[in-house]
Design a protein around this motif. Structure first.
Motif, PDB file in Angstrom:
ATOM      1  N   UNK A   2      20.184  49.104 -87.153  1.00  0.00           N
ATOM      2  CA  UNK A   2      20.985  47.995 -87.666  1.00  0.00           C
ATOM      3  C   UNK A   2      22.412  48.023 -87.135  1.00  0.00           C
ATOM      4  N   UNK A   3      22.994  49.213 -87.014  1.00  0.00           N
ATOM      5  CA  UNK A   3      24.333  49.310 -86.445  1.00  0.00           C
ATOM      6  C   UNK A   3      24.303  48.951 -84.950  1.00  0.00           C
ATOM      7  N   UNK A   4      23.219  49.321 -84.280  1.00  0.00           N
ATOM      8  CA  UNK A   4      23.083  48.979 -82.867  1.00  0.00           C
ATOM      9  C   UNK A   4      23.062  47.482 -82.636  1.00  0.00           C
ATOM     10  N   UNK A   5      22.411  46.732 -83.548  1.00  0.00           N
ATOM     11  CA  UNK A   5      22.406  45.272 -83.432  1.00  0.00           C
ATOM     12  C   UNK A   5      23.826  44.737 -83.530  1.00  0.00           C
ATOM     13  N   UNK A   6      24.589  45.256 -84.462  1.00  0.00           N
ATOM     14  CA  UNK A   6      25.977  44.829 -84.629  1.00  0.00           C
ATOM     15  C   UNK A   6      26.787  45.093 -83.361  1.00  0.00           C
ATOM     16  N   UNK A  37      20.483  32.078 -74.590  1.00  0.00           N
ATOM     17  CA  UNK A  37      19.249  32.361 -75.335  1.00  0.00           C
ATOM     18  C   UNK A  37      18.750  33.773 -75.020  1.00  0.00           C
ATOM     19  N   UNK A  38      19.594  34.772 -75.215  1.00  0.00           N
ATOM     20  CA  UNK A  38      19.172  36.147 -74.949  1.00  0.00           C
ATOM     21  C   UNK A  38      18.252  36.648 -76.064  1.00  0.00           C
ATOM     22  N   UNK A  39      17.244  37.410 -75.711  1.00  0.00           N
ATOM     23  CA  UNK A  39      16.321  37.966 -76.695  1.00  0.00           C
ATOM     24  C   UNK A  39      16.072  39.440 -76.458  1.00  0.00           C
ATOM     25  N   UNK A  40      15.331  39.739 -75.381  1.00  0.00           N
ATOM     26  CA  UNK A  40      14.986  41.135 -75.071  1.00  0.00           C
ATOM     27  C   UNK A  40      16.230  42.008 -74.951  1.00  0.00           C
ATOM     28  N   UNK A  41      17.255  41.513 -74.268  1.00  0.00           N
ATOM     29  CA  UNK A  41      18.445  42.325 -74.036  1.00  0.00           C
ATOM     30  C   UNK A  41      19.232  42.573 -75.319  1.00  0.00           C
ATOM     31  N   UNK A  42      19.002  41.767 -76.346  1.00  0.00           N
ATOM     32  CA  UNK A  42      19.673  41.978 -77.630  1.00  0.00           C
ATOM     33  C   UNK A  42      18.936  43.024 -78.464  1.00  0.00           C
ATOM     34  N   UNK A  43      17.596  42.992 -78.450  1.00  0.00           N
ATOM     35  CA  UNK A  43      16.835  43.810 -79.397  1.00  0.00           C
ATOM     36  C   UNK A  43      16.107  45.012 -78.811  1.00  0.00           C
ATOM     37  N   UNK A  44      15.780  45.020 -77.523  1.00  0.00           N
ATOM     38  CA  UNK A  44      14.919  46.087 -76.996  1.00  0.00           C
ATOM     39  C   UNK A  44      15.470  47.474 -77.281  1.00  0.00           C
ATOM     40  N   UNK A  45      16.741  47.695 -76.949  1.00  0.00           N
ATOM     41  CA  UNK A  45      17.336  49.021 -77.105  1.00  0.00           C
ATOM     42  C   UNK A  45      17.599  49.380 -78.569  1.00  0.00           C
ATOM     43  N   UNK A  46      17.442  48.421 -79.450  1.00  0.00           N
ATOM     44  CA  UNK A  46      17.735  48.653 -80.859  1.00  0.00           C
ATOM     45  C   UNK A  46      16.483  48.877 -81.698  1.00  0.00           C
ATOM     46  N   UNK A  47      15.394  49.276 -81.069  1.00  0.00           N
ATOM     47  CA  UNK A  47      14.181  49.561 -81.823  1.00  0.00           C
ATOM     48  C   UNK A  47      13.319  50.588 -81.122  1.00  0.00           C
ATOM     49  N   UNK A  48      12.559  51.348 -81.904  1.00  0.00           N
ATOM     50  CA  UNK A  48      11.617  52.305 -81.309  1.00  0.00           C
ATOM     51  C   UNK A  48      10.427  52.479 -82.240  1.00  0.00           C
ATOM     52  N   UNK A  49       9.341  53.026 -81.707  1.00  0.00           N
ATOM     53  CA  UNK A  49       8.154  53.337 -82.489  1.00  0.00           C
ATOM     54  C   UNK A  49       7.896  54.833 -82.435  1.00  0.00           C
ATOM     55  N   UNK A  76      11.131  49.788 -90.412  1.00  0.00           N
ATOM     56  CA  UNK A  76      12.284  50.197 -91.207  1.00  0.00           C
ATOM     57  C   UNK A  76      13.571  49.956 -90.424  1.00  0.00           C
ATOM     58  N   UNK A  77      14.554  49.377 -91.078  1.00  0.00           N
ATOM     59  CA  UNK A  77      15.894  49.353 -90.527  1.00  0.00           C
ATOM     60  C   UNK A  77      16.581  50.647 -90.907  1.00  0.00           C
ATOM     61  N   UNK A  78      17.474  51.140 -90.053  1.00  0.00           N
ATOM     62  CA  UNK A  78      18.198  52.359 -90.409  1.00  0.00           C
ATOM     63  C   UNK A  78      19.647  52.251 -89.973  1.00  0.00           C
ATOM     64  N   UNK A  79      20.491  52.979 -90.672  1.00  0.00           N
ATOM     65  CA  UNK A  79      21.885  53.138 -90.294  1.00  0.00           C
ATOM     66  C   UNK A  79      22.379  54.463 -90.853  1.00  0.00           C
ATOM     67  N   UNK A  80      23.410  55.008 -90.231  1.00  0.00           N
ATOM     68  CA  UNK A  80      23.971  56.279 -90.659  1.00  0.00           C
ATOM     69  C   UNK A  80      25.246  55.996 -91.448  1.00  0.00           C
ATOM     70  N   UNK A  81      25.268  56.433 -92.702  1.00  0.00           N
ATOM     71  CA  UNK A  81      26.411  56.232 -93.584  1.00  0.00           C
ATOM     72  C   UNK A  81      26.884  57.593 -94.079  1.00  0.00           C
ATOM     73  N   UNK A  82      28.115  57.965 -93.730  1.00  0.00           N
ATOM     74  CA  UNK A  82      28.687  59.260 -94.130  1.00  0.00           C
ATOM     75  C   UNK A  82      27.771  60.416 -93.761  1.00  0.00           C
TER      76      UNK A  82
END
Length: 430
Positions: free
Chosen positions: A22-26, A269-281, A390-396
């Motif tokens: 989620x932070x990566x998307x931002x 109309x960017x798609x892949x370049x916005x989300x590809x690096x921000x997800x993994x399996x 799952x979305x994830x982010x690191x907080x503290x």
């Protein structure tokens, strides 16, 4: 990965899961905005087909994106995510009459794919007393050439998309179409996506910008006010390099100085370049064995969630990372392995002869860069259920997870084939 294992998100009952940064998307959204000069009027519409999960679309909207949709289903998902009609662009090449009329009645921007579609819009405009508030354009195929992956190239001579610019008589017919329709104020071009060089995309945008100037001159007014330039920035799937939005924007503006001078409003109309690096399996390794002297790891990462890689591995290679059963990077000796999936056909591999720390039963295999076009749009093969996302982010210093899509159950799979899936079952994660 360690936090996911500790949270029980990867175990024998849930051997496959997907994760979104989620932070990566931002950070990606900020990089895209900063890539374009501040004096230009630029709107970024995320291509929903890249990841159509409603919570993801809602997150992107929160970071200032509009949304480009290519079907009635994607349109409904975008509306469910909170996008207003004025934040949407409808680009399907096969819009039905009902879809066109609904979009125009709602004020959704629309790019017509061909002259017959323009005739359907003509019919709507003749009946609609108040007309429409939609920004309407025509998609142009500049026929500037193919990229490295033909299936991803939409500016070839015979592309199915748009009105061909270089066919005999076509250019004059396009200009005439705009001259006779005062409500045609936009023009659209999308040269292709993965495998397209920025130089080719720039040439395509330049060709359409020149056409827009010709239309304005023929109409003796500023008829075309904006250009939708599509997306197309290639993603590095074999390394960690982030998408180069700044260099891509510079290449386009250098090729089409009319845009750099602010003569037209711009939509991307960017798609892949916005989300590809921000997800993994990630998948637990179910079994390991040796075949023909090569190690094989049987996982739950297969064609159902990595369809393009399984069927076209040369065009869609993916990295693989090895973790132990506790979610820590593996320290095993590197060896050549096949990373196989659960689907019942021999080509169900996400990596072939791949050098990787030797995976053992119960370890975890991870494929990065799959936030677009992978787990968000699964292939219904062998009736395998969709994994949880799952979305994830690191907080503290603590990793926090948010369920974005629940795991599909076997009962869900059966209900779908019986035609009994409920609206509640499909919208629970939203």
């Amino acid at each position: 990965m360690r936090a996911a294992v500790r949270a029980g998100l990867l175990d024998e009952d849930a051997p496959l899961a997907a994760f979104i940064d989620l932070r990566g998307i931002e950070e990606t959204a900020a990089a895209l905005r900063e890539a374009w000069p501040k004096h230009l009027d630029v709107r970024h519409a995320f291509a929903a087909k890249a990841n159509c999960l409603v919570p993801v679309l809602r997150t992107l909207r929160g970071h200032g994106f509009g949304c480009e949709v290519a079907s009635a289903g994607e349109l409904a998902q975008a509306l469910a995510a909170g996008f207003t009609p004025r934040e949407l662009v409808f680009d399907s090449p096969a819009k039905s009459r009902a879809e066109i009329e609904a979009a125009l009645a709602a004020g959704i921007a629309l790019n017509a794919d061909n002259f017959q579609e323009l005739e359907r819009i003509d019919a709507f405009m003749a009946r609609a007393e108040a007309g429409t508030h939609s920004d309407i354009g025509v998609r142009i195929n500049p026929q500037t050439g193919l990229g490295g992956i033909e299936a991803m190239s939409t500016s070839g001579e015979h592309s199915k998309f748009g009105v061909p610019l270089r066919d005999a008589g076509s250019r004059a017919r396009i200009v005439d179409a705009y001259a006779r329709r005062p409500w045609l104020r936009w023009i659209h071009v999308h040269a292709g996506s993965q495998g397209m060089a920025s130089k080719v995309i720039g040439a395509s945008v330049a060709a359409v910008a020149g056409l827009a100037l010709e239309i304005n001159q023929a109409c003796d007014e500023r008829r075309v006010v904006g250009i939708d330039i599509g997306g197309g920035l290639t993603v590095d799937f074999e390394g960690e390099r982030a998408p180069g939005f700044a260099g891509h924007a510079q290449a386009i503006l250098a090729a089409a100085p009319q845009l750099a001078r602010g003569e037209f409003r711009i939509v991307t109309e960017f798609g892949r370049s916005v989300m590809a690096k921000n997800g993994f399996m990630a998948s637990r390794v179910e079994y390991t064995k040796v075949a023909g002297g090569r190690n094989v790891a049987i996982t739950h990462l297969g064609a159902h969630v990595a369809t393009r890689t399984a069927f076209a591995p040369e065009s869609w290679p993916l990295r693989v990372l090895a973790y132990d059963a506790h979610g820590m990077p593996s320290r095993e000796r590197v060896t050549t392995q096949d990373i196989a999936g659960p689907c019942c056909f021999a080509g169900d591999l996400v990596a072939r002869a791949y050098p990787l720390p030797r995976l053992r039963q119960g370890d975890i295999a991870v494929i990065p860069d799959t936030g677009a076009y992978y787990f968000s749009t699964p292939f219904r093969y062998n009736s395998l259920p969709m994994p949880a996302v799952y979305g994830f982010e690191v907080v503290s210093g603590e990793v926090r997870f948010t369920l974005l899509r629940r795991a599909e159950s076997i009962a869900d799979v059966v209900a779908e084939t019986l035609g009994q899936v409920t609206a509640q079952g499909r919208s629970e994660a939203a």
